[in-house]
Design a protein around this motif. Structure first.
Motif, mmCIF file in Angstrom:
data_model
loop_
_atom_site.group_PDB
_atom_site.id
_atom_site.type_symbol
_atom_site.label_atom_id
_atom_site.label_comp_id
_atom_site.label_asym_id
_atom_site.label_seq_id
_atom_site.Cartn_x
_atom_site.Cartn_y
_atom_site.Cartn_z
ATOM 1 N N ASN A 24 5.376 3.857 -1.827
ATOM 2 C CA ASN A 24 5.875 4.794 -0.820
ATOM 3 C C ASN A 24 7.325 4.506 -0.415
ATOM 4 O O ASN A 24 7.851 5.101 0.520
ATOM 5 C CB ASN A 24 4.976 4.804 0.425
ATOM 6 C CG ASN A 24 4.924 3.447 1.108
ATOM 7 O OD1 ASN A 24 5.390 2.447 0.565
ATOM 8 N ND2 ASN A 24 4.354 3.407 2.304
ATOM 9 N N VAL A 25 7.948 3.559 -1.129
ATOM 10 C CA VAL A 25 9.357 3.227 -0.875
ATOM 11 C C VAL A 25 10.058 3.059 -2.225
ATOM 12 O O VAL A 25 9.551 2.380 -3.120
ATOM 13 C CB VAL A 25 9.511 1.916 -0.066
ATOM 14 C CG1 VAL A 25 10.990 1.600 0.142
ATOM 15 C CG2 VAL A 25 8.794 2.016 1.266
ATOM 16 N N LYS A 39 10.026 0.861 -7.452
ATOM 17 C CA LYS A 39 8.950 1.461 -6.671
ATOM 18 C C LYS A 39 8.214 0.365 -5.919
ATOM 19 O O LYS A 39 7.630 -0.547 -6.525
ATOM 20 C CB LYS A 39 7.996 2.209 -7.596
ATOM 21 C CG LYS A 39 8.652 3.374 -8.336
ATOM 22 C CD LYS A 39 7.677 4.052 -9.302
ATOM 23 C CE LYS A 39 8.336 5.217 -10.010
ATOM 24 N NZ LYS A 39 7.410 5.877 -10.963
ATOM 25 N N THR A 40 8.266 0.430 -4.590
ATOM 26 C CA THR A 40 7.720 -0.654 -3.771
ATOM 27 C C THR A 40 6.813 -0.109 -2.676
ATOM 28 O O THR A 40 6.604 1.102 -2.572
ATOM 29 C CB THR A 40 8.866 -1.477 -3.143
ATOM 30 O OG1 THR A 40 9.661 -0.609 -2.307
ATOM 31 C CG2 THR A 40 9.767 -2.094 -4.213
ATOM 32 N N HIS A 41 6.326 -1.016 -1.833
ATOM 33 C CA HIS A 41 5.313 -0.670 -0.835
ATOM 34 C C HIS A 41 5.744 -1.178 0.537
ATOM 35 O O HIS A 41 6.037 -2.359 0.719
ATOM 36 C CB HIS A 41 3.963 -1.276 -1.233
ATOM 37 C CG HIS A 41 3.552 -0.934 -2.630
ATOM 38 N ND1 HIS A 41 4.045 -1.589 -3.738
ATOM 39 C CD2 HIS A 41 2.689 0.028 -3.105
ATOM 40 C CE1 HIS A 41 3.510 -1.078 -4.833
ATOM 41 N NE2 HIS A 41 2.696 -0.093 -4.484
ATOM 42 N N SER A 42 5.801 -0.279 1.486
ATOM 43 C CA SER A 42 6.321 -0.594 2.813
ATOM 44 C C SER A 42 5.547 -1.723 3.486
ATOM 45 O O SER A 42 6.145 -2.569 4.178
ATOM 46 C CB SER A 42 6.298 0.654 3.698
ATOM 47 O OG SER A 42 4.970 1.141 3.846
ATOM 48 N N MET A 60 14.251 7.786 7.155
ATOM 49 C CA MET A 60 13.388 8.967 7.236
ATOM 50 C C MET A 60 12.692 9.208 5.895
ATOM 51 O O MET A 60 13.207 8.870 4.827
ATOM 52 C CB MET A 60 14.225 10.192 7.610
ATOM 53 C CG MET A 60 14.968 10.061 8.927
ATOM 54 S SD MET A 60 13.845 9.895 10.348
ATOM 55 C CE MET A 60 13.106 11.530 10.332
ATOM 56 N N LEU A 61 11.527 9.838 5.948
ATOM 57 C CA LEU A 61 10.809 10.244 4.743
ATOM 58 C C LEU A 61 11.505 11.438 4.105
ATOM 59 O O LEU A 61 12.024 12.323 4.798
ATOM 60 C CB LEU A 61 9.365 10.620 5.089
ATOM 61 C CG LEU A 61 8.441 9.469 5.554
ATOM 62 C CD1 LEU A 61 7.167 10.051 6.152
ATOM 63 C CD2 LEU A 61 8.122 8.553 4.389
ATOM 64 N N ASN A 62 11.513 11.474 2.779
ATOM 65 C CA ASN A 62 12.056 12.657 2.097
ATOM 66 C C ASN A 62 10.944 13.693 1.901
ATOM 67 O O ASN A 62 9.823 13.519 2.408
ATOM 68 C CB ASN A 62 12.716 12.267 0.774
ATOM 69 C CG ASN A 62 11.717 11.716 -0.244
ATOM 70 O OD1 ASN A 62 10.490 11.782 -0.057
ATOM 71 N ND2 ASN A 62 12.248 11.177 -1.340
ATOM 72 N N ASP A 63 11.230 14.739 1.172
ATOM 73 C CA ASP A 63 10.263 15.829 0.988
ATOM 74 C C ASP A 63 9.013 15.378 0.257
ATOM 75 O O ASP A 63 7.951 16.015 0.375
ATOM 76 C CB ASP A 63 10.919 16.991 0.231
ATOM 77 C CG ASP A 63 12.031 17.640 1.035
ATOM 78 O OD1 ASP A 63 12.032 17.462 2.274
ATOM 79 O OD2 ASP A 63 12.906 18.291 0.424
ATOM 80 N N ASP A 64 9.135 14.301 -0.516
ATOM 81 C CA ASP A 64 7.975 13.786 -1.249
ATOM 82 C C ASP A 64 7.235 12.710 -0.475
ATOM 83 O O ASP A 64 6.387 11.995 -1.021
ATOM 84 C CB ASP A 64 8.424 13.213 -2.600
ATOM 85 C CG ASP A 64 9.023 14.280 -3.502
ATOM 86 O OD1 ASP A 64 8.503 15.408 -3.477
ATOM 87 O OD2 ASP A 64 10.012 13.972 -4.203
ATOM 88 N N ASN A 65 7.579 12.565 0.812
ATOM 89 C CA ASN A 65 6.937 11.567 1.667
ATOM 90 C C ASN A 65 7.260 10.126 1.220
ATOM 91 O O ASN A 65 6.453 9.225 1.368
ATOM 92 C CB ASN A 65 5.421 11.772 1.696
ATOM 93 C CG ASN A 65 4.876 11.666 3.107
ATOM 94 O OD1 ASN A 65 5.593 11.917 4.078
ATOM 95 N ND2 ASN A 65 3.610 11.287 3.238
ATOM 96 N N ILE A 66 8.460 9.968 0.697
ATOM 97 C CA ILE A 66 8.923 8.666 0.208
ATOM 98 C C ILE A 66 10.184 8.276 0.988
ATOM 99 O O ILE A 66 11.035 9.120 1.279
ATOM 100 C CB ILE A 66 9.245 8.725 -1.302
ATOM 101 C CG1 ILE A 66 8.009 9.122 -2.104
ATOM 102 C CG2 ILE A 66 9.815 7.388 -1.790
ATOM 103 C CD1 ILE A 66 6.911 8.085 -2.093
#
Length: 477
Positions: A24-25, A39-42, A60-66
Motif C-alpha cells: 500500500n506504499v 512496493k512496501t507496506h505501511s 495523501m492516498l492517490n486514486d489507487d489508494n496507494i
C-alpha cells in the motif's frame, strides 16, 4: 521457557518485500532515468522507522489508494540494503564501497534506524579508518552536527589533538564550516607548529573565495579586506608568540593587512615585556628542548648520543655514522617505566604520530633493540601495513661490539597495528604487557635479517619511543 526462531521470521518478511503482496506504499528512489520503485507496506515501515511513521501520516492516498514517497537523494543500491534491513533485520555490504557505506549511514540516520547508525559507525572505524582520515574534514563536520554520531565524534576528537594534519591536510578541509574550524583553533592541545596552523587558516580563507588571484602580488586592497573579514574570528585564535621571528616575516608579513594595527605591532614586538593585545598562551605542545647544534642531548635511559648519531645516519641511508652533528632531534613521547608497558599505553602516547624510533632493553641480557617507522601509528588502521622505509636494529653495547641494521623488504608487511600488539611484524613484536610474561619476540618476516641470535620470547626491562624531528639547518658529515 521461550524459544526464538528469528531466521525463519526474517526469511518470511523478506519474502513479503520481494513479492510486494498487498502493498500500500510505493517508495520511488533515485533520479530518472535510473530511479526505481519499491512496493512496501505501511505497517512495517511505521513500526520500524520514525521517519516513515511521520512521512506516511503526511502523505495523501492517490486514486489507487496507494501512498507514494519520493527519495531522489538516495541511490537505488543503498536503499535496497536499507529496506531489506527494515523487513528482515539483515544487511549485506560485502561488495559495497566505503563511500556508499557512509552514505547508508547518513540514510540510516535520516530514517531513524538507531541500530544501523551504531553498527555502521563501528564498522567504519574498525575497518575503514584510512578512508575516514582521508575525508576527515567532512566526517568531523557531520559528526559535530548530528547527535547520533557519537562514535564518529569520539573518533575525531581522539585524533585531532595528536594528529591535526589529518584534519588540516584532508582533501575537503576548505569545506569545513567556520564554526567547526573555530572550535578546533580554540583547543590548547593541538600537536602542530603554530606557523603551520597559520598556513592552513590562510588556505581555508582562500578556499572560501576561489576567484582570488593565485599570485599574492596581484591582490588588491579589496581582496585583503575580503579575506580579513572572512578570517576575523580565526585570526585572534592563533598563538602568535609561539611563532618564530623567521616565520613571522616569512609567513605573516605578506598578510600584514589582515591584522589590526595594534595586534600587528604586538606581534612584531612579541619579545618585549609588555604588549597591548590579548595574546593567547602557547598550546600544550609536547616538545623537548635540545642543546646547541654541536651537542646532542637525549632524554633516554636506554640509548646514548652515539647511538642517536648512528640511527640518524640509518634514517638518511648513509654509509657511515654521523660523528658530531646529528640532523635530527629525538623527542621522547613514551617511556614504559612512567607511562606503562601495555600496548594501550603505547597507543595512548604514540597513536597518530609518524617518524618515530622505538627502542627497548631486553630483560636479563642488556640487549638494545629497536625500529624506525616513518608512517603514522594508527590503532584504527588495518592490523598490518607496508612501509618500505622502515628498519629494525640491534645497537652495540658492552657485550655486542657492532650494531645490526635490518631494512624492510620492499612489498612485504613490516608494521603491526594491533590493540594487543605493536611493532615491526614478527621481526620485533611487543605483545600485551611487554614488561612481563616473555611475550615479545624477534624472528624473520618482513626484514632483511634477524637482529638477535635467539628466537626465544623475552620481556622488556625498559622501552622508549622518540619522535624524530628534522633540524632546520644542520651541516652534515
Amino acid at each position: 521457557m521461550s524459544t526464538n526462531f528469528y531466521d525463519r521470521l526474517s526469511a518470511d518478511f523478506s519474502g513479503i518485500l520481494e513479492s510486494g503482496i498487498d502493498y500500500n506504499v510505493i517508495i520511488e528512489v533515485g533520479e530518472a532515468p535510473s530511479n526505481q520503485r519499491f512496493k512496501t507496506h505501511s505497517l512495517i515501515l511505521q513500526s520500524r522507522s520514525s521517519y516513515f511513521e511521520i512521512k506516511l501520516n503526511e502523505t495523501m492516498l492517490n486514486d489507487d489508494n496507494i501512498k507514494i514517497i519520493y527519495l531522489p537523494e538516495i541511490s537505488v543500491e543503498n536503499f535496497e540494503i536499507i529496506i531489506k534491513y527494515i523487513y528482515s533485520g539483515n544487511i549485506s555490504i560485502e561488495k559495497t564501497d566505503t563511500s556508499s557505506i557512509f552514505d547508508i549511514l547518513l540514510a540510516s540516520n535520516k530514517f531513524g534506524l538507531d541500530e544501523l547508525i551504531k553498527y555502521f559507525q563501528s564498522y567504519l572505524i574498525e575497518n575503514n579508518a584510512s578512508w575516514l582520515r582521508l575525508n576527515f574534514s567532512k566526517i568531523h563536520q557531520i559528526s559535530t552536527q548530528e547527535n547520533n554520531f557519537k562514535l564518529l565524534r569520539e573518533f575525531c576528537n581522539y585524533i585531532i589533538p595528536k594528529s591535526p594534519n589529518t584534519l588540516f591536510e584532508s582533501r575537503d578541509f576548505t569545506t569545513l564550516s567556520e564554526k567547526v574550524l573555530i572550535s578546533i583553533l580554540e583547543r590548547d592541545d593541538l600537536q602542530m607548529d603554530e606557523s603551520e596552523i597559520w598556513d592552513h587558516i590562510i588556505r581555508w580563507g582562500k578556499g572560501q573565495h576561489p576567484n582570488f588571484p593565485t599570485n599574492l602580488n596581484d591582490w588588491s586592497d579589496d581582496d585583503f579586506l575580503i579575506l580579513k573579514n572572512t578570517l576575523h574570528q580565526c585570526i585572534p585564535l592563533i598563538r602568535y608568540f609561539s611563532i618564530s621571528g623567521e616565520d613571522i616575516f616569512k609567513k605573516l608579513l605578506p598578510y600584514q593587512q589582515l591584522f589590526e594595527r595594534q595586534l600587528w605591532a604586538d606581534i612584531l614586538s612579541k619579545n618585549l615585556t609588555s604588549v597591548s593585545f590579548k595574546l593567547l598562551p602557547p598550546r600544550k605542545y609536547k616538545t623537548t628542548k635540545f642543546s646547541p647544534r654541536n651537542k646532542i642531548s637525549i632524554d633516554s635511559v636506554i640509548i646514548t648520543e652515539e647511538h642517536a648519531l648512528e640511527i640518524g645516519s640509518w634514517i638518511d641511508k648513509k654509509d657511515s655514522p654521523y660523528i658530531n652533528e646529528n640532523p635530527y632531534d629525538f623527542q621522547l613521547i613514551f617511556r614504559g617505566s612512567t607511562d606503562g608497558f601495555e600496548c594501550i599505553n603505547f597507543y595512548d602516547n604514540c597513536d597518530g604520530i609518524s617518524q618515530t624510533i622505538l627502542v627497548l632493553k631486553v630483560k636479563n641480557t642488556g640487549e638494545i633493540l629497536g625500529g624506525y617507522n616513518s608512517l603514522v601509528w594508527d590503532k584504527y588502521a588495518e592490523p598490518y601495513f607496508k612501509n618500505d622505509d622502515a628498519f629494525i636494529f640491534s645497537l652495540k653495547t658492552e657485550k655486542q661490539h657492532e650494531s645490526i641494521l635490518s631494512r624492510a623488504i620492499s612489498g612485504l608487511y613490516t608494521i603491526y597495528n594491533y590493540n594487543d600488539r605493536v611493532g615491526f611484524c614478527e621481526d620485533l613484536c611487543l605483545h600485551n604487557n611487554f614488561n612481563t610474561g616473555n611475550s615479545c619476540c624477534c624472528s624473520k618476516s618482513g626484514y632483511e635479517k634477524c637482529i638477535r641470535n635467539s628466537t626465544e620470547y623475552f620481556s622488556v626491562e625498559e622501552c622508549e619511543v622518540f619522535k624524530v624531528i628534522k633540524k632546520k639547518s644542520v651541516g652534515q658529515n
